[in-house]
Design a protein around this motif. Structure first.
Motif, PDB file in Angstrom:
ATOM      1  N   GLU A  61      45.478  15.790 -13.225  1.00  0.00           N
ATOM      2  CA  GLU A  61      44.206  15.370 -13.956  1.00  0.00           C
ATOM      3  C   GLU A  61      44.087  13.731 -14.190  1.00  0.00           C
ATOM      4  N   ASP A  62      45.329  13.134 -14.181  1.00  0.00           N
ATOM      5  CA  ASP A  62      45.304  11.704 -14.436  1.00  0.00           C
ATOM      6  C   ASP A  62      44.670  11.099 -13.148  1.00  0.00           C
ATOM      7  N   ASP A 110      41.081  11.742 -12.814  1.00  0.00           N
ATOM      8  CA  ASP A 110      40.215  10.913 -13.798  1.00  0.00           C
ATOM      9  C   ASP A 110      40.010   9.480 -13.414  1.00  0.00           C
ATOM     10  N   HIS A 111      41.077   9.030 -12.806  1.00  0.00           N
ATOM     11  CA  HIS A 111      40.979   7.625 -12.590  1.00  0.00           C
ATOM     12  C   HIS A 111      40.380   7.302 -11.179  1.00  0.00           C
ATOM     13  N   SER A 144      35.091  15.018 -10.865  1.00  0.00           N
ATOM     14  CA  SER A 144      35.060  15.189 -12.285  1.00  0.00           C
ATOM     15  C   SER A 144      34.881  16.517 -12.453  1.00  0.00           C
ATOM     16  N   PHE A 178      38.153  18.059 -12.058  1.00  0.00           N
ATOM     17  CA  PHE A 178      39.117  17.658 -13.265  1.00  0.00           C
ATOM     18  C   PHE A 178      38.753  19.045 -14.164  1.00  0.00           C
ATOM     19  N   ASN A 237      37.743  19.398 -21.876  1.00  0.00           N
ATOM     20  CA  ASN A 237      37.925  17.893 -22.099  1.00  0.00           C
ATOM     21  C   ASN A 237      36.471  17.471 -22.231  1.00  0.00           C
ATOM     22  N   ARG A 283      35.339  14.415 -22.916  1.00  0.00           N
ATOM     23  CA  ARG A 283      34.823  12.945 -22.335  1.00  0.00           C
ATOM     24  C   ARG A 283      34.494  13.449 -20.747  1.00  0.00           C
ATOM     25  N   VAL A 284      35.226  13.944 -20.165  1.00  0.00           N
ATOM     26  CA  VAL A 284      34.897  14.206 -18.732  1.00  0.00           C
ATOM     27  C   VAL A 284      33.777  15.054 -18.618  1.00  0.00           C
ATOM     28  N   ASN A 341      30.808  12.778 -18.842  1.00  0.00           N
ATOM     29  CA  ASN A 341      30.865  12.021 -17.276  1.00  0.00           C
ATOM     30  C   ASN A 341      30.126  12.781 -16.248  1.00  0.00           C
TER      31      ASN A 341
END
Length: 541
Positions: free
Chosen positions: A226-227, A230-231, A249, A252, A259, A261-262, A265
């Motif tokens: 996931e990290d 995301d990046h 995304s 993710f 999540n 926030r994602v 996005n």
């Protein structure tokens, strides 16, 4: 000389006279010298011994637990083991009253863990810090760039140029692959500085490796799929590739649907694509952090160490035994190879013995500290010079004194103070390099002039070790490079006979791809050499 003057800010302007008396440095900046890297290898050996003791004690503890479990389990599975038997009933009550609490609340596991923690505390001050980890990551990116290496190949332990069918630049005897977490950290270092050219390449590898191992857990990993997703998604977004950022995304959210926030996005990316507001993604450009104008030439020379001379130069190049009119060299002449006529560059083979080289490295080792570069009238650390250095007086050891006499005999120059600087010993670090620079000062404000002996007229650079790959000395404007030749000394004039700096001496230390590179530099100044290298009748010479 305007452009050359600007490049002079990169000059190797460390002054032995000012630095030789400094105290030994504290452990720091491990990545900037391979000697420091080797030292922390010893620290990890001590940690391994502590971990082995911990595993031994924990294994013994777990074996005792297993025996208790098997004994009680056997009683539960034995149909004839009835609590009607008063002895078994007593054993049951005792177990539940004292045996189980003794096991559950035992301090043994805590004591074993505390012993492991104490062992770590003993070496903690010696261990690399966050700056070292980031510096090591930047070193891998530097090797990727300068040698045009494939990131996928590097992750798989192969040092091969990007593109099909290209031979490996270096084939280690033991191939070591990088983990998904390793690749994530390299990409994260680039990501944190807004370098999406590198973050995308390394995070792509991280994502691919995390996908292969998804569901399994490694205790050493600090990141996850996931990290990395995301990046990588945000890197693609910043690079202008909205559709790929959206795809990553969404992946993710498959693993972490809550999540918010994602999720926002994803909505943002979808809207950009629907309205056509997303700009088309152009080719990613590699950042040029040091604004190096001659980067392409520099990297090309590093990739092809040693350049064949053109036919018209061949008659002027060759090898010879030289005494230079010195009695010191009569019985053992110097083995001279002319490398280049303009600028004048000569390589003296077998200039120093193995024993002498080891002595000099041993003398310098305890005093090594981060190499600096000139910045106006001051000196500072710089990412374009990764090494540690120390300064040795000729009084440090008879070997240093003998080496100074040999340099004086071969060059015919006066090395007595203050006509030359102390011997500078340099150990390059992980991907250690020194981008194109002049050895001579290009400004009267340079710290070099504090010695009151003029500019650096000549350089003698002695290779104290061999390397497995990389590390060549590249002369940028003259378009040739000299590979590392163990125990050889490279000599060149920095100044013309009229005292002007020779622009053709712009040179660089290519990144060390593999190995432990040590050099010793002797910088000789123009004062005291007036009759040893006199002016020419031609003012332009």
């Amino acid at each position: 000389m305007g452009a050359l003057g600007a490049l002079g800010a990169l000059g190797a302007l460390g002054l032995g006279a000012l630095l030789a008396l400094l105290p030994p440095p504290a452990p720091a900046e491990t990545y900037t010298a391979m000697l420091s890297v080797r030292r922390v290898l010893g620290s990890e050996g001590r940690l391994l011994r502590r971990l082995r003791a911990y595993l031994r004690e924990e294994s013994a503890r777990l074996r005792r637990l297993a025996r208790f479990y098997e004994k009680v389990q056997a009683l539960h599975q034995d149909p004839e083991a009835s609590v009607d038997n008063p002895l078994l009933a007593f054993s049951l009550i005792k177990r539940l009253h004292s045996d189980w609490p003794n096991i559950i609340y035992s301090d043994e596991a805590t004591e074993n863990t505390q012993a492991l923690h104490a062992g770590f505390k003993e070496v903690e001050q010696e261990l690399p810090g966050a700056e070292d980890l980031d510096g090591a990551a930047r070193a891998l990116m530097r090797l990727q760039d300068v040698y045009a290496l494939s990131v996928k190949g590097m992750a798989n332990g192969v040092f091969q140029r990007a593109g099909a069918g290209r031979p490996a630049l270096y084939s280690p005897s033991r191939r070591v692959s990088l983990s998904a977490d390793d690749c994530f950290h390299v990409g994260k270092v680039a990501y944190d500085t807004g370098d999406y050219y590198h973050s995308i390449a390394w995070l792509e590898e991280a994502v691919g490796l995390f996908r292969l191992s998804y569901g399994s857990w490694n205790p050493e990993d600090r990141s996850s799929l996931e990290d990395a997703l995301d990046h990588l998604a945000f890197s693609y977004f910043m690079a202008g590739n909205i559709s790929h950022a959206l795809s990553l995304s969404r992946e993710f959210l498959h693993y972490d649907p809550g999540n918010q926030r994602v999720a926002r996005n994803v909505a943002k990316y979808e809207k950009l694509l629907e309205t056509g507001a997303a700009a088309s993604a152009g080719p990613l450009r590699r950042p040029n952090g040091t604004h190096l104008q001659s980067r392409d030439t520099y990297e090309e020379l590093c990739q092809r160490p040693g350049v064949q001379p053109t036919p018209e130069r061949l008659p002027h190049l060759g090898c010879s035994y030289e005494t230079n009119g010195s009695p010191y060299l009569l019985l053992q002449p110097a083995k001279k190879e002319m490398v280049q006529i303009q600028p004048y560059v000569a390589l003296y083979h077998d200039f120093i013995s193995d024993a002498e080289a080891e002595t000099i490295k041993g003398l310098a080792g305890p005093w090594l500290q981060r190499s600096v570069v000139a910045s106006g009238e001051k000196q500072q650390k710089a990412e374009y010079r990764i090494s540690k250095s120390a300064w040795l007086k000729d009084t440090a050891d008879p070997v240093v004194r003998a080496l100074e006499q040999r340099i004086a005999a071969v060059t015919g120059l006066d090395l007595r103070p203050p006509y030359a600087e102390y011997l500078q010993v340099v150990n390059y670090g992980l991907g250690g390099h020194y981008e194109p620079h002049f050895d001579h000062a290009t400004s009267r404000k340079s710290p070099l002039y504090r010695m009151k002996s003029g500019n650096r007229i000549a350089t003698v650079m002695i290779y104290l070790s061999a390397v497995e790959a990389g590390g060549s000395t590249a002369f940028i404007y003259a378009n040739f490079s000299v590979p590392v030749v163990k125990n050889a000394a490279l000599f060149w004039w920095n100044l013309r006979r009229n005292g002007d700096g020779d622009g053709d001496t712009l040179h660089a230390g290519c990144p060390v791809l593999a190995g432990d590179k040590w050099v010793a530099n002797k910088w000789i100044h123009e004062h005291g050499q007036e009759f040893r290298r006199p002016c020419s009748a031609n003012p332009q010479d």
